[in-house]
Design an enzyme around this catalytic site. Sequence first.
Site, short mmCIF file in Angstrom:
data_model
loop_
_atom_site.label_atom_id
_atom_site.label_comp_id
_atom_site.label_asym_id
_atom_site.label_seq_id
_atom_site.Cartn_x
_atom_site.Cartn_y
_atom_site.Cartn_z
N ARG A 106 0.79 -1.13 0.12
CA ARG A 106 -0.16 0.15 0.10
C ARG A 106 1.02 1.13 0.01
O ARG A 106 1.78 1.53 1.00
CB ARG A 106 -1.09 0.06 1.24
CG ARG A 106 -1.68 1.28 1.50
CD ARG A 106 -2.73 1.28 2.32
NE ARG A 106 -3.81 0.61 1.88
CZ ARG A 106 -5.31 0.47 2.37
NH1 ARG A 106 -5.19 1.39 3.56
NH2 ARG A 106 -6.02 -0.23 1.88
N HIS A 133 -7.21 0.58 -6.30
CA HIS A 133 -7.64 -0.24 -5.30
C HIS A 133 -8.20 -1.50 -5.62
O HIS A 133 -9.22 -1.87 -5.58
CB HIS A 133 -8.51 0.50 -4.28
CG HIS A 133 -8.50 -0.11 -2.88
ND1 HIS A 133 -7.67 -1.29 -2.51
CD2 HIS A 133 -9.05 0.06 -1.61
CE1 HIS A 133 -7.74 -1.70 -1.33
NE2 HIS A 133 -8.67 -0.66 -0.62
N GLN A 136 -10.10 -4.21 -3.48
CA GLN A 136 -11.43 -3.76 -2.98
C GLN A 136 -12.41 -4.11 -4.11
O GLN A 136 -13.62 -4.47 -3.72
CB GLN A 136 -11.14 -2.31 -2.73
CG GLN A 136 -12.50 -1.75 -2.34
CD GLN A 136 -12.85 -2.17 -0.94
OE1 GLN A 136 -12.29 -2.09 -0.05
NE2 GLN A 136 -14.03 -2.65 -0.67
N ASP A 222 -17.25 6.97 -1.76
CA ASP A 222 -16.04 6.93 -0.81
C ASP A 222 -15.86 8.25 -0.17
O ASP A 222 -16.40 9.18 -0.50
CB ASP A 222 -14.89 6.25 -1.73
CG ASP A 222 -13.49 5.93 -1.08
OD1 ASP A 222 -13.75 5.79 0.20
OD2 ASP A 222 -12.61 5.99 -1.57
N CYS A 262 -16.17 1.25 0.41
CA CYS A 262 -15.15 0.35 0.98
C CYS A 262 -14.72 0.40 2.35
O CYS A 262 -14.19 -0.43 2.80
CB CYS A 262 -14.09 0.90 -0.13
SG CYS A 262 -13.32 2.47 0.25
N ARG A 290 -13.32 -9.17 1.36
CA ARG A 290 -11.79 -8.88 1.19
C ARG A 290 -11.14 -10.22 1.45
O ARG A 290 -10.24 -10.54 0.67
CB ARG A 290 -11.43 -7.57 2.08
CG ARG A 290 -12.06 -6.30 1.74
CD ARG A 290 -11.43 -5.85 0.29
NE ARG A 290 -10.13 -5.81 0.13
CZ ARG A 290 -9.28 -4.70 0.72
NH1 ARG A 290 -10.02 -3.48 1.38
NH2 ARG A 290 -7.90 -4.62 0.55
N1 NVA Z 1 -9.92 6.41 -1.31
C1 NVA Z 1 -9.68 6.02 0.03
C2 NVA Z 1 -9.79 4.68 0.09
C3 NVA Z 1 -9.50 4.13 1.45
C4 NVA Z 1 -9.62 2.41 1.66
C5 NVA Z 1 -8.10 6.37 0.07
O1 NVA Z 1 -7.33 6.16 -0.45
O2 NVA Z 1 -7.78 6.84 1.16
N1 CP Z 2 -11.08 -0.48 2.38
C1 CP Z 2 -10.09 -0.58 2.88
O1 CP Z 2 -8.86 -0.58 2.04
O2 CP Z 2 -9.69 -0.21 4.36
P1 CP Z 2 -8.50 -0.12 5.04
O3 CP Z 2 -7.94 1.45 4.49
O4 CP Z 2 -8.86 -0.20 6.44
O5 CP Z 2 -7.49 -1.12 4.49
#
Ligand code: NVA
Ligand code: CP
Length: 308
Positions: A106, A133, A136, A222, A262, A290
């Site tokens: 990540r 992502h 997801q 989101d 998500c 997931r």
């Molecule tokens: N769009 C959000 C998703 C978190 C799972 C982010 O990137 O923070």
């Molecule tokens: N939806 C998702 O990826 O959640 P986290 O940021 O908690 O991993």
Amino acid sequence: MAMQIKHYLQFNDLTRDEYVYLFERTRRIKEQFKAYQTYHPLHDRTLVMIFEKASTRTRLSFEAGMQQLGGSAIYLNTRDSQLGRGEPVEDAAQVISRMSDVVMIRTFEQEIIERFAAHSRVPVINGLTNEYHPCQIMADIYTFIEQRGCIKGKTVAWIGDSNNVCNTWLQAAEVLDFNVHVSTPPGYEVEPERAGLYGTDHYEEFPDPMEAARGADLVTTDVWTSMGFEAENEERMKDFADWQVDGDMMRVAAKDALFMHCLPAHRGEEVAAEVIDGPHSVVWDEAENRLHVQKALMEYLLLGKIEG
Ligand code: NVA
Ligand code: CP
């Protein structure tokens, strides 16, 4: 002959046929898990998880998933590894991939994970970048299929920011042949190149979020401010104020429309509590899935197709 390394860096790294296979494996793996049947195809395999941003679901589902498949998982983050002190990503990839069997990352720019993958001896999985992502959306589509059957030809309404999750829905629409109705505030529109799209056939943009939601089979949104964009938060709160998924918006969607997010969610911002906690919402199944889709994915990337 050694198997060619397969990475999962964006949704269109896999074909429609591979998703059909993975969704069927997910169903089987979930069923076995619910029946407390031990299944250890990845015995003695090691997953390394690298986090440059916070996470609850992604960390938990990958770590628990790898253990449930008989392997083990190691967590690294930027704060207390050499990654945060400027070690080149190419060097980190060489070293980490000599000591493990699969890596999940990540991070910020997609380019970082691509550079890592180019120097990795083992499969690399995208656990979220600024652009995408994919794990997801694999879970989201599996959830849709579980609840409603095939997604082909259906309409997904995306309300809010054209972020990593939105981009991945758009790629998924091309791979699995469904439509996305997107509504973003002015200035936050989809960037097809950044989204990695082949064309514009599978999505339509609507200035009015109500029109995007009208008749949709799935309404999804989101956070207004994604990780890494916190400096824009105050401005975004104003710009997105009319892009909340609320009860009125769900009422114009199809009667049996699902709501997905998500997570983590901000009730009263991108979604009203009555929606996320209401009858259309499948957010908890979505989060749970997931675990199951990623187990199928790791099994596939490490072992290829399982017969029978
Ligand atoms: N769009 C959000 C998703 C978190 C799972 C982010 O990137 O923070
Ligand atoms: N939806 C998702 O990826 O959640 P986290 O940021 O908690 O991993």
